[in-house]
Design a protein around this motif. Sequence first.
Motif, PDB file in Angstrom:
ATOM      1  N   TYR A 109      75.270  26.043 -77.240  1.00  0.00           N
ATOM      2  CA  TYR A 109      74.122  26.832 -76.805  1.00  0.00           C
ATOM      3  C   TYR A 109      74.569  27.979 -75.904  1.00  0.00           C
ATOM      4  N   SER A 110      73.937  29.133 -76.101  1.00  0.00           N
ATOM      5  CA  SER A 110      74.289  30.297 -75.298  1.00  0.00           C
ATOM      6  C   SER A 110      73.610  30.209 -73.944  1.00  0.00           C
ATOM      7  N   GLN A 111      73.997  31.093 -73.031  1.00  0.00           N
ATOM      8  CA  GLN A 111      73.382  31.142 -71.710  1.00  0.00           C
ATOM      9  C   GLN A 111      72.003  31.795 -71.760  1.00  0.00           C
ATOM     10  N   GLY A 112      71.701  32.495 -72.839  1.00  0.00           N
ATOM     11  CA  GLY A 112      70.418  33.181 -72.953  1.00  0.00           C
ATOM     12  C   GLY A 112      69.413  32.404 -73.778  1.00  0.00           C
ATOM     13  N   SER A 113      68.273  33.045 -74.026  1.00  0.00           N
ATOM     14  CA  SER A 113      67.181  32.410 -74.764  1.00  0.00           C
ATOM     15  C   SER A 113      67.199  32.761 -76.254  1.00  0.00           C
TER      16      SER A 113
END
Length: 343
Positions: free
Chosen positions: A14-18
């Motif tokens: 999962y990325s740090q963003g949405s």
Amino acid sequence: MYITITPQKLGGNYSQGSGDFVGYLEKENQGLEQEEMEHFFNQYGDRISAKEVVKDIDGNGAKLKKTEPKFYSITVSPSKYELNRLQNSSEDLKRYTRELMKDYVTSFNREINGRPITIDNIKYYAKIEHQRTFKGTDWQIKENQPYATKILQLKTKIRRIEEGRTEGNSKRLQQKIDRLEKEAPHQQDGKRIVQGMPKAGNQSHIHIIVSRKDASNTFSLSPGSKHKASEVKMHGKKIKRGFDRDTFFQNAEKTFDKTLGYERNFVETYKARKDFVKNPKVYFASLMKLPANEKAIAFKMMKEGGVPMLPSIPVTQAQLAMKVFNRLRRGVEVTIKSSSIGI
């Protein structure tokens, strides 16, 4: 009505963003014409693009650490009975969402600049979806699993026979497979329910992405806070903090009923589900005191609501079979935990 509140997943793939989450919520729009798509919306706007949602949510995480969630996901899943009350699924659920988020902010024991927080203090976006698929955690999949295992074993034998690695009668094995497919306890449209199969009927539900930081990108508002109506010192001043989940879930039901004119049965209430796990004697005493017509509806809902049960339900407390009770209670407890009700 089942509501889950889940923090942003961090680490792994999962990325740090949405972006990943917002992209996931766009899956139902693939292949649809513009007028058929469901768009993101918030308290005051409709037809908001996914790009704008990502930009706004990701740009509202000032001073949060990489290990802290920048947003929370709220999923609201009305029951089939609640959905049947809707006149227009999308518009009615949008209207309800906007009222629900008012309940969300009032559930915070928090003040901003000396005033209770309001809907204008949060940053959120929501989206309506109309499809659901069966997951491995669904009780229908679990109870069909022994049949699925045998079918897989038989298919493996057939493949080995066809590849010449072993001897056997493929036709006879296929007949066994066909019989097992029909004997599986949970079917939909004449087919064994399997993981990934779309669920029949109205499956409309709501996904909400809400920023951890307030709209000014200054204060942290976490619905995952375990503090309840507590006070802490910040900058030499005492401030209230925390999120009251009981209040939120109870008000979410009341708001649905008031906004959409729904008459809720006893077993549909958050309090009843909580009593079932925490105080089953109170639950069953209340259940048995219901008028005959409401009690009949309650038993029907219990059987159809995804709670594993034996076919017959005792009608008086004296007839309560322990085996039935224990199985029913475990089923409701699992459902409550999976829904992040947080009892």
